[in-house]
Motif scaffolding. Structure first.
Motif, PDB file in Angstrom:
ATOM      1  N   PHE A 198      -1.319  11.049  -2.307  1.00 55.44           N
ATOM      2  CA  PHE A 198      -2.432  10.184  -3.171  1.00 55.44           C
ATOM      3  C   PHE A 198      -2.251   8.874  -2.726  1.00 55.44           C
ATOM      4  N   LEU A 199      -1.544   8.127  -2.389  1.00 58.84           N
ATOM      5  CA  LEU A 199      -1.564   6.730  -1.931  1.00 58.84           C
ATOM      6  C   LEU A 199      -2.326   6.654  -0.566  1.00 58.84           C
ATOM      7  N   GLU A 200      -2.572   7.858   0.262  1.00 59.07           N
ATOM      8  CA  GLU A 200      -3.410   8.099   1.478  1.00 59.07           C
ATOM      9  C   GLU A 200      -4.473   8.123   1.480  1.00 59.07           C
ATOM     10  N   THR A 201      -4.865   8.981   0.166  1.00 58.99           N
ATOM     11  CA  THR A 201      -5.890   9.578  -0.412  1.00 58.99           C
ATOM     12  C   THR A 201      -6.636   7.758  -0.915  1.00 58.99           C
ATOM     13  N   MET A 202      -6.046   7.171  -1.618  1.00 58.74           N
ATOM     14  CA  MET A 202      -6.174   5.639  -2.383  1.00 58.74           C
ATOM     15  C   MET A 202      -6.658   4.279  -1.603  1.00 58.74           C
ATOM     16  N   ALA A 203      -6.346   4.437  -0.305  1.00 53.56           N
ATOM     17  CA  ALA A 203      -5.618   3.687   0.634  1.00 53.56           C
ATOM     18  C   ALA A 203      -7.181   3.858   1.683  1.00 53.56           C
ATOM     19  N   ARG A 204      -8.279   5.150   1.530  1.00 49.28           N
ATOM     20  CA  ARG A 204      -8.712   5.471   2.744  1.00 49.28           C
ATOM     21  C   ARG A 204     -10.312   4.653   1.588  1.00 49.28           C
ATOM     22  N   ILE A 205     -10.256   4.797   0.430  1.00 47.07           N
ATOM     23  CA  ILE A 205     -11.670   4.911  -0.363  1.00 47.07           C
ATOM     24  C   ILE A 205     -11.173   3.482  -0.290  1.00 47.07           C
ATOM     25  N   LEU A 206     -10.269   2.591  -0.553  1.00 53.22           N
ATOM     26  CA  LEU A 206     -10.177   1.403  -0.637  1.00 53.22           C
ATOM     27  C   LEU A 206     -10.428   0.668   0.357  1.00 53.22           C
ATOM     28  N   MET A 250      -0.968  -2.123   1.740  1.00 50.48           N
ATOM     29  CA  MET A 250      -1.305  -1.655   0.153  1.00 50.48           C
ATOM     30  C   MET A 250      -0.411  -2.627  -0.628  1.00 50.48           C
ATOM     31  N   GLY A 251       0.737  -2.869  -0.498  1.00 50.36           N
ATOM     32  CA  GLY A 251       1.449  -3.153  -1.234  1.00 50.36           C
ATOM     33  C   GLY A 251       1.376  -4.267  -1.080  1.00 50.36           C
ATOM     34  N   LYS A 252       1.629  -4.851   0.086  1.00 49.54           N
ATOM     35  CA  LYS A 252       1.872  -6.874   0.144  1.00 49.54           C
ATOM     36  C   LYS A 252       0.532  -6.963  -0.462  1.00 49.54           C
ATOM     37  N   ILE A 253      -0.548  -6.359  -0.412  1.00 53.87           N
ATOM     38  CA  ILE A 253      -2.245  -6.846  -0.360  1.00 53.87           C
ATOM     39  C   ILE A 253      -1.878  -6.478  -2.595  1.00 53.87           C
ATOM     40  N   SER A 254      -1.097  -5.927  -2.542  1.00 50.44           N
ATOM     41  CA  SER A 254      -1.354  -5.645  -4.130  1.00 50.44           C
ATOM     42  C   SER A 254      -0.051  -6.788  -4.935  1.00 50.44           C
ATOM     43  N   ASP A 258      -7.263  -6.353  -7.675  1.00 51.42           N
ATOM     44  CA  ASP A 258      -6.848  -5.330  -9.101  1.00 51.42           C
ATOM     45  C   ASP A 258      -6.513  -3.973  -8.614  1.00 51.42           C
ATOM     46  N   ILE A 259      -7.542  -3.522  -7.899  1.00 48.92           N
ATOM     47  CA  ILE A 259      -6.927  -1.468  -8.228  1.00 48.92           C
ATOM     48  C   ILE A 259      -6.263  -1.032  -7.746  1.00 48.92           C
ATOM     49  N   LEU A 260      -5.808  -1.893  -6.088  1.00 54.34           N
ATOM     50  CA  LEU A 260      -4.480  -1.130  -5.541  1.00 54.34           C
ATOM     51  C   LEU A 260      -3.472  -1.413  -6.249  1.00 54.34           C
ATOM     52  N   ALA A 261      -2.924  -3.047  -7.043  1.00 55.00           N
ATOM     53  CA  ALA A 261      -2.330  -2.455  -8.363  1.00 55.00           C
ATOM     54  C   ALA A 261      -2.413  -1.536  -9.148  1.00 55.00           C
ATOM     55  N   GLY A 262      -2.964  -1.284  -9.324  1.00 54.09           N
ATOM     56  CA  GLY A 262      -3.231  -0.292 -10.430  1.00 54.09           C
ATOM     57  C   GLY A 262      -2.874   1.047  -9.960  1.00 54.09           C
ATOM     58  N   ILE A 263      -3.130   1.156  -9.044  1.00 49.73           N
ATOM     59  CA  ILE A 263      -2.938   2.548  -7.829  1.00 49.73           C
ATOM     60  C   ILE A 263      -0.950   2.779  -7.770  1.00 49.73           C
ATOM     61  N   VAL A 294       4.853  -0.620  -5.169  1.00 50.93           N
ATOM     62  CA  VAL A 294       5.824   0.040  -6.135  1.00 50.93           C
ATOM     63  C   VAL A 294       6.797  -0.153  -5.801  1.00 50.93           C
ATOM     64  N   VAL A 295       7.813  -0.555  -5.381  1.00 48.32           N
ATOM     65  CA  VAL A 295       8.912  -1.385  -5.899  1.00 48.32           C
ATOM     66  C   VAL A 295       8.946  -2.142  -6.860  1.00 48.32           C
ATOM     67  N   LYS A 296       8.134  -3.027  -6.866  1.00 48.44           N
ATOM     68  CA  LYS A 296       9.034  -4.180  -7.633  1.00 48.44           C
ATOM     69  C   LYS A 296       8.408  -3.465  -8.687  1.00 48.44           C
ATOM     70  N   MET A 297       7.267  -2.609  -9.253  1.00 47.63           N
ATOM     71  CA  MET A 297       6.839  -2.303 -10.388  1.00 47.63           C
ATOM     72  C   MET A 297       7.503  -1.818 -10.734  1.00 47.63           C
ATOM     73  N   ILE A 298       8.740  -0.652 -10.032  1.00 52.31           N
ATOM     74  CA  ILE A 298       9.907   0.345 -10.409  1.00 52.31           C
ATOM     75  C   ILE A 298      10.731  -0.998 -10.981  1.00 52.31           C
ATOM     76  N   GLU A 299      10.832  -2.194 -10.146  1.00 50.40           N
ATOM     77  CA  GLU A 299      11.889  -2.988 -10.746  1.00 50.40           C
ATOM     78  C   GLU A 299      11.734  -3.871 -11.897  1.00 50.40           C
ATOM     79  N   ASP A 300      10.959  -3.634 -12.455  1.00 49.93           N
ATOM     80  CA  ASP A 300      10.788  -4.904 -13.184  1.00 49.93           C
ATOM     81  C   ASP A 300      10.191  -3.537 -14.288  1.00 49.93           C
ATOM     82  N   LYS A 301      10.340  -2.488 -14.261  1.00 48.84           N
ATOM     83  CA  LYS A 301       9.990  -1.681 -14.905  1.00 48.84           C
ATOM     84  C   LYS A 301      11.505  -1.171 -15.595  1.00 48.84           C
ATOM     85  N   ILE A 302      12.575  -0.750 -14.529  1.00 47.39           N
ATOM     86  CA  ILE A 302      13.501  -0.547 -15.046  1.00 47.39           C
ATOM     87  C   ILE A 302      14.912  -1.285 -15.272  1.00 47.39           C
TER      88      ILE A 302
END
Lengths: 431, 259
Positions: B132-140, B147-151, B184-189, B222-230
């Motif tokens: 999923f991330l690979e596909t999104m990286a390609r479009i963007l 992807m992580g660092k930029i987001s 911001d889209i990257l962050a959403g992904i 992704v890792v930071k977002m999981i950390e924030d949620k849990i």
């Protein structure tokens, strides 16, 4: 099978309106699959040969027998569900068969009528009918539906334009009101069957029919008892096949085949002779029905070092667990007894459904299982939602459980095998 | 004693070689259509420039989706057990392991010996995985590994409502057309992937320490977002998290030989 006999079957099937070209393809696919899944097993009971034969003739000899029954004026009634009382059909001199609904066939045809996200069983049944591949459908003088789930309820509205249909109204909750309603439905069904067959059902006939179906329940129950022993004398796949064939086979021939198997299995138990090594983890498969030729989960488990020893499903314990009380009573009373027995079944379509949870716990203990695979057919809401309580109860007694959701296609074999293998690894450690 | 683990996943092949319990060689190679070729490539790359050859390795265990096609693996173990084992080697307090691979996502619970107690995996669909991330990286038009660092620079999270890669692709294209900030889209992904994992974590129950493995563990967003949620810190380790599966397989090999 002899070439000539095969051609004879084809002639018969063609007369029934079966699409011979597509049917040949289906059968050609089924044969190697059957060889791989069943005949390649080691240490099979010899008495499985009867069931192998009946399976190979499921669209052959069996159809001929039913056709002959019809030629003599007999009627054939088809159903999909355990709630349809076979006793009533038999009491009126009819024969009841389970209809084809277990293969990934006729999907595109069915999707002209059905949404994509419908359970594979409903999709397959309509697909079989539309693509003219199930001779049982074509033989049936009446198909009986029931209001077990939303998908089926609405599918009957489509089926009614394709086949003569009778729908039984199954309540969603149990209790006195439900018993009254279900008894009424039982009487309506009896009247419908009498109308179709032209035969009136009397107390003596119903009593005899109840005894016949009870005999099949009793032998299946006894066969399955042997699986409580370690090593199990019969593989899960073989036991499942026997149960599945119960739905289409002639009762008397089935009883004979099953009795031979019973003797062999009990002898095996006495000799501690297993079909599967006693060191393999023992598993129960619980959940949605596994209709012929759906052997997917059993096959993956048993080719990856596990033994299925119990099916908590309509194609398992629920099919033969409760006999109908046999009495000399009047017809009214017999119908009530029959009706009450059927309402005892613990399908996930009921709410609340504590009986099922209790039964699962009971089976897990009786069959001394090391783990449970909870089998959900895709989009089957009732079984999928009920998982939450089943899991909680099983974990409460320390039995690990794995939830799998799948359909009849082969596309998820990889991921499915992966999780079943991982589950087996996991329970072997605590084994 | 020299042992190896070879993990042929859906998108890459990994090898870890252990000598007396220490990682002495490792590799990550992109997948060849044939799993055996991927496995050989990964092994060759790991051995390159090292003083050892295939023959010196006492036992190799295979894992991952391609595990049955690894010619030099004498035994196979599922990646569920291997990721658990690999994570436990890095942190023996680990009890919950999140693994996000190329085509699947899983959460594994392990006991105080690193043995699998329970696990959940995504069903059929590849939503919330590396693919999923690979596909999104390609479009963007960004590099997957960035992807992580930029987001992290995002001002807001643009919500991506589709879980399906195919539909999410058109959704992201519309968002670009609406002139939403690609960051911001990257962050959403990343948020969408994190959400999938968090629901799996809730299902199975969170027990600390939580460890993350697999290629997507390298996506800090992704890792930071999981950390924030849990509301739990997910520590990082010197071992590349993408190698945890192969490492676990090598550890099983070591255990098999009594090490």
């Amino acid at each position: 099978m002899a070439e000539k006999e095969f051609e004879g079957h084809n002639h018969m099937l063609k007369n029934l309106g079966i699409d011979i070209g597509a049917h040949d393809q289906l059968m050609q696919g089924l044969q190697p699959m059957f060889r791989e899944v069943f005949l390649s097993q080691k240490n099979r009971p010899k008495a499985m040969s009867y069931f192998d034969f009946r399976m190979s003739e499921i669209h052959g000899c069996r159809i001929r027998e039913l056709s002959e029954h019809k030629e003599k004026g007999g009627k054939v009634i088809g159903a999909f569900c355990l709630y349809v009382p076979e006793e009533i059909v038999l009491a009126a001199g009819g024969m009841m068969v389970g209809l084809c609904a277990g293969a990934d066939i006729g999907g595109p045809e069915a999707e002209q009528y059905l949404p994509r996200n419908i359970c594979p069983l409903i999709r397959s049944s309509l697909g079989m009918k539309l693509s003219r591949l199930c001779p049982y459908f074509e033989l049936a003088d009446l198909v009986v539906g029931e209001t077990t789930c939303d998908g089926k309820k609405k599918a009957w509205e489509i089926f009614q334009d394709l086949i003569p249909l009778h729908v039984m109204h199954l309540p969603a909750m149990k209790g006195t009101k439900a018993q009254e309603l279900w008894l009424e439905e039982m009487i309506k069904f009896k009247e419908k069957v009498e109308e179709i067959t032209g035969n009136e059902i009397d107390a003596a006939g119903l009593k005899e029919a109840i005894a016949r179906v009870n005999r099949r329940r009793a032998i299946l129950k006894r066969l399955n008892e042997t699986r409580k022993i370690s090593p199990t004398p019969i593989s899960g796949k073989d036991a499942l096949l026997v149960t599945q064939l119960g739905f289409s086979d002639d009762i008397e021939q089935f009883l004979e085949g099953a009795e031979t198997l019973r003797q062999e299995l009990e002898q095996r138990v006495r000799n501690s002779q297993g079909a599967i090594d006693a060191a393999m983890p023992r598993l129960m498969v619980s959940g949605c029905p596994m209709v012929l030729p759906n052997w997917k989960i059993h096959h993956i488990v048993e080719t990856n070092g596990g033994a299925v020893v119990c099916e908590e499903a309509c194609t398992g314990q629920r099919y033969f667990r409760d006999p109908v009380e046999e009495s000399d009573g009047k017809l009214d009373n017999q119908l009530r007894v029959l009706s009450d027995r059927y309402l005892k079944l613990d399908c996930a379509c009921f709410t609340p459904n504590d009986d099922r949870i209790n039964n699962i716990i009971d089976l897990a203990q009786q069959y001394r299982v090391d783990g449970v695979i909870y089998n959900i057919l895709q989009f089957c809401t009732t079984y999928a939602v009920e998982f939450y309580r089943v899991e909680k109860a099983l974990k409460g007694i320390g039995v690990p459980v794995l939830r799998v959701e799948t359909d009849y296609s082969q596309e998820d074999i990889g991921p499915l095998t992966n999780r079943l293998e991982a589950f087996l690894e996991m329970i072997r450690k605590t084994h | 004693m020299l042992v190896a683990g070879c993990d042929v996943g859906s998108t890459s092949g990994k090898v870890v070689i252990l000598q007396d319990g220490k990682i002495v060689a490792h590799s990550i190679v992109p997948n060849d259509p044939l799993s055996d070729v991927t496995a050989k490539n990964a092994m060759e790359k790991a051995l390159k420039g090292k003083n050892v050859t295939m023959n010196d390795i006492n036992l190799t265990i295979g894992t991952g989706y391609g595990r049955v096609d690894i010619p030099f693996a004498k035994k196979i173990v599922t990646e569920i057990a291997c990721h658990g084992k690999g994570a436990f080697w890095n942190n023996n307090k680990a009890r919950t392991v999140i693994d996000i691979g190329g085509q699947d996502a899983k959460v594994i619970k392990i006991d105080k010996h690193g043995v699998v107690k329970d696990f959940v995996l995504n069903d059929k669909c590849a939503a919330g995985t590396g693919k999923f991330l690979e596909t999104m990286a390609r479009i963007l038009d960004v590099k997957l590994e960035e992807m992580g660092k930029i987001s992290l620079k995002a001002k807001e999270i643009v919500e991506i409502s589709s879980q399906c890669s195919v539909f999410a692709e058109s959704e992201v294209i519309s968002l670009i057309a609406e002139k939403k900030d690609p960051i911001d889209i990257l962050a959403g992904i990343n948020h969408s992937v994190a959400n999938r994992l968090v629901s799996m974590l809730y299902r199975i129950g969170i027990e600390e320490d939580v460890v993350i493995s697999g290629g997507v563990a390298k996506n800090i967003g992704v890792v930071k977002m999981i950390e924030d949620k849990i509301k739990t810190k997910i520590p990082t380790y010197t071992t590349d998290p993408q190698l945890f599966g192969a490492l676990g397989a090598a550890l099983f090999a070591q255990q098999e030989l009594g090490g």
